[in-house]
Design a protein around this motif. Sequence first.
Motif, PDB file in Angstrom:
ATOM      1  N   GLY A 100       0.788  -1.226   0.000  1.00  9.26           N
ATOM      2  CA  GLY A 100       0.000   0.000   0.000  1.00  9.26           C
ATOM      3  C   GLY A 100       0.815   1.269   0.000  1.00  9.26           C
ATOM      4  O   GLY A 100       0.299   2.351   0.327  1.00  9.26           O
ATOM      5  N   TYR A 101       2.079   1.200  -0.392  1.00  7.03           N
ATOM      6  CA  TYR A 101       2.918   2.389  -0.414  1.00  7.03           C
ATOM      7  C   TYR A 101       2.653   3.214  -1.671  1.00  7.03           C
ATOM      8  O   TYR A 101       2.286   2.672  -2.724  1.00  7.03           O
ATOM      9  N   ASP A 102       2.878   4.512  -1.581  1.00 10.14           N
ATOM     10  CA  ASP A 102       2.670   5.426  -2.699  1.00 10.14           C
ATOM     11  C   ASP A 102       3.992   5.648  -3.426  1.00 10.14           C
ATOM     12  O   ASP A 102       4.983   6.043  -2.807  1.00 10.14           O
ATOM     13  N   SER A 103       4.022   5.395  -4.735  1.00  6.37           N
ATOM     14  CA  SER A 103       5.274   5.467  -5.489  1.00  6.37           C
ATOM     15  C   SER A 103       5.877   6.869  -5.481  1.00  6.37           C
ATOM     16  O   SER A 103       7.109   7.013  -5.437  1.00  6.37           O
ATOM     17  N   GLU A 104       5.059   7.902  -5.502  1.00 10.39           N
ATOM     18  CA  GLU A 104       5.596   9.266  -5.486  1.00 10.39           C
ATOM     19  C   GLU A 104       6.320   9.546  -4.173  1.00 10.39           C
ATOM     20  O   GLU A 104       7.382  10.180  -4.158  1.00 10.39           O
ATOM     21  N   GLN A 105       5.770   9.059  -3.066  1.00  9.79           N
ATOM     22  CA  GLN A 105       6.430   9.228  -1.776  1.00  9.79           C
ATOM     23  C   GLN A 105       7.718   8.413  -1.714  1.00  9.79           C
ATOM     24  O   GLN A 105       8.727   8.876  -1.153  1.00  9.79           O
ATOM     25  N   GLU A 106       7.696   7.229  -2.294  1.00  4.51           N
ATOM     26  CA  GLU A 106       8.889   6.386  -2.288  1.00  4.51           C
ATOM     27  C   GLU A 106      10.017   7.025  -3.094  1.00  4.51           C
ATOM     28  O   GLU A 106      11.170   7.082  -2.648  1.00  4.51           O
ATOM     29  N   PHE A 107       9.699   7.475  -4.298  1.00  3.06           N
ATOM     30  CA  PHE A 107      10.729   8.096  -5.121  1.00  3.06           C
ATOM     31  C   PHE A 107      11.227   9.406  -4.505  1.00  3.06           C
ATOM     32  O   PHE A 107      12.411   9.741  -4.621  1.00  3.06           O
ATOM     33  N   ALA A 108      10.343  10.149  -3.850  1.00  2.00           N
ATOM     34  CA  ALA A 108      10.770  11.381  -3.182  1.00  2.00           C
ATOM     35  C   ALA A 108      11.755  11.075  -2.056  1.00  2.00           C
ATOM     36  O   ALA A 108      12.676  11.859  -1.780  1.00  2.00           O
ATOM     37  N   ALA A 109      11.588   9.910  -1.421  1.00  2.00           N
ATOM     38  CA  ALA A 109      12.446   9.533  -0.295  1.00  2.00           C
ATOM     39  C   ALA A 109      13.807   9.027  -0.742  1.00  2.00           C
ATOM     40  O   ALA A 109      14.833   9.338  -0.129  1.00  2.00           O
ATOM     41  N   TYR A 110      13.851   8.244  -1.842  1.00  2.00           N
ATOM     42  CA  TYR A 110      15.129   7.632  -2.235  1.00  2.00           C
ATOM     43  C   TYR A 110      15.234   7.350  -3.734  1.00  2.00           C
ATOM     44  O   TYR A 110      16.000   6.489  -4.159  1.00  2.00           O
ATOM     45  N   GLY A 111      14.476   8.093  -4.546  1.00  2.00           N
ATOM     46  CA  GLY A 111      14.493   7.853  -5.990  1.00  2.00           C
ATOM     47  C   GLY A 111      15.856   7.978  -6.628  1.00  2.00           C
ATOM     48  O   GLY A 111      16.171   7.295  -7.604  1.00  2.00           O
ATOM     49  N   ASP A 112      16.705   8.838  -6.061  1.00  2.00           N
ATOM     50  CA  ASP A 112      18.038   9.042  -6.623  1.00  2.00           C
ATOM     51  C   ASP A 112      18.992   7.903  -6.292  1.00  2.00           C
ATOM     52  O   ASP A 112      20.117   7.861  -6.803  1.00  2.00           O
ATOM     53  N   ARG A 113      18.546   6.938  -5.467  1.00  2.00           N
ATOM     54  CA  ARG A 113      19.411   5.821  -5.086  1.00  2.00           C
ATOM     55  C   ARG A 113      18.953   4.492  -5.662  1.00  2.00           C
ATOM     56  O   ARG A 113      19.534   3.450  -5.376  1.00  2.00           O
ATOM     57  N   ILE A 114      17.903   4.521  -6.486  1.00  2.00           N
ATOM     58  CA  ILE A 114      17.404   3.283  -7.090  1.00  2.00           C
ATOM     59  C   ILE A 114      18.273   2.900  -8.283  1.00  2.00           C
ATOM     60  O   ILE A 114      18.470   3.700  -9.188  1.00  2.00           O
ATOM     61  N   THR A 115      18.809   1.683  -8.274  1.00  2.00           N
ATOM     62  CA  THR A 115      19.646   1.229  -9.387  1.00  2.00           C
ATOM     63  C   THR A 115      19.161  -0.074 -10.016  1.00  2.00           C
ATOM     64  O   THR A 115      19.780  -0.581 -10.946  1.00  2.00           O
ATOM     65  N   ASP A 116      18.051  -0.627  -9.512  1.00  2.00           N
ATOM     66  CA  ASP A 116      17.474  -1.838 -10.089  1.00  2.00           C
ATOM     67  C   ASP A 116      15.983  -1.823  -9.783  1.00  2.00           C
ATOM     68  O   ASP A 116      15.587  -1.501  -8.651  1.00  2.00           O
ATOM     69  N   ILE A 117      15.151  -2.125 -10.780  1.00  2.00           N
ATOM     70  CA  ILE A 117      13.699  -2.137 -10.585  1.00  2.00           C
ATOM     71  C   ILE A 117      13.135  -3.491 -10.979  1.00  2.00           C
ATOM     72  O   ILE A 117      13.401  -3.989 -12.075  1.00  2.00           O
ATOM     73  N   HIS A 118      12.369  -4.094 -10.063  1.00  2.00           N
ATOM     74  CA  HIS A 118      11.638  -5.324 -10.351  1.00  2.00           C
ATOM     75  C   HIS A 118      10.216  -4.957 -10.750  1.00  2.00           C
ATOM     76  O   HIS A 118       9.524  -4.242 -10.024  1.00  2.00           O
ATOM     77  N   ILE A 119       9.801  -5.469 -11.908  1.00  2.00           N
ATOM     78  CA  ILE A 119       8.456  -5.198 -12.415  1.00  2.00           C
ATOM     79  C   ILE A 119       7.539  -6.372 -12.091  1.00  2.00           C
ATOM     80  O   ILE A 119       7.709  -7.478 -12.619  1.00  2.00           O
ATOM     81  N   LYS A 120       6.599  -6.149 -11.195  1.00  2.00           N
ATOM     82  CA  LYS A 120       5.545  -7.125 -10.924  1.00  2.00           C
ATOM     83  C   LYS A 120       4.342  -6.401 -10.354  1.00  2.00           C
ATOM     84  O   LYS A 120       4.409  -5.204 -10.066  1.00  2.00           O
ATOM     85  N   ASP A 121       3.236  -7.106 -10.220  1.00  2.00           N
ATOM     86  CA  ASP A 121       2.002  -6.513  -9.723  1.00  2.00           C
ATOM     87  C   ASP A 121       1.436  -7.382  -8.617  1.00  2.00           C
ATOM     88  O   ASP A 121       1.552  -8.610  -8.659  1.00  2.00           O
TER      89      ASP A 121
END
Length: 293
Positions: free
Chosen positions: A205-226
């Motif tokens: 239930g996390y909000d992606s905009e809040q997540e990226f605002a918190a540490y978006g500049d440190r993401i180096t790998d993304i897993h795509i699933k739903d």
Amino acid sequence: MIEQQSSDLLPLSAKKIGVMQGRLLPKYQGRYQAHPIGYWEDEFEIAASLGVDLIEFILDYNDYEENPLMSASGCKKIKDIANQSGVKVKTVCADYFMDAPLHSTDLKVSTLSAAVLRELIINSRTIGVTDIVLPLVDHSSVRDLESQDLFIRAIEPFFSYLDEQNMNLNLETDLDPTAFKNLLNQIDSDRVTVNYDTGNSAGLGYDSEQEFAAYGDRITDIHIKDRVKNGFSVCLGQGSADFTKIFKCVQNYGYCGPFIMQAFRDDDGLEIFKTQLTWLRSLIGNIEESNCS
């Protein structure tokens, strides 16, 4: 420092798309996610035929010594097959450490895990791996301050080593954006980065905009699933993940890593993957078209 690449200026469609190991093959011993011992080589040709750029290898706790990542000869075989197929291995999902956490209070477990991570870094670097995903979920979760402190102390000896090997250690956690940011702020290394899992975040239930605002500049790998909120994995587009918003965040924060499809699978794996790959490519195309209009 984390090296920013020119790919962060490219459209979403130019990003590398990869697949979590085993998703294009029948299940190994009936397990949902595992390194398929004995037939892992078959996946490279299939991935190439689908236009998939990467395979994210898995290091399991079970039978980890049989994994080709754990030997020089095995890594040479991976490298040779990758070169022949054109499908590279740039990332590793180290599921091993969910069962045997680096921050275990059992000294025997933590000592062996540290040795396994050290060997994994050395070996995987020889095949061009840049990122090792370290899951801090389930048995290895760091939701309390004591476990966080133990974890930080466990990875500190690897900081200079990661710099020398030009490699990132990606943390995948179940922490909310604020708690995860606080954990990252306590870690004195730019080589400790973030694995962003679209499905796990949606399920929590996390909000992606809040997540990226918190540490978006440190993401180096993304897993795509739903995933359905508070539920299980489902096919892409059928769960709670807002992929349009997620991909806009990806663009806004200049993410330059791969998209690794860890999408829902059945016993066969291949046909359901093809359907979801088509869906993903269509969504990316629609987002880019709307951005240009």
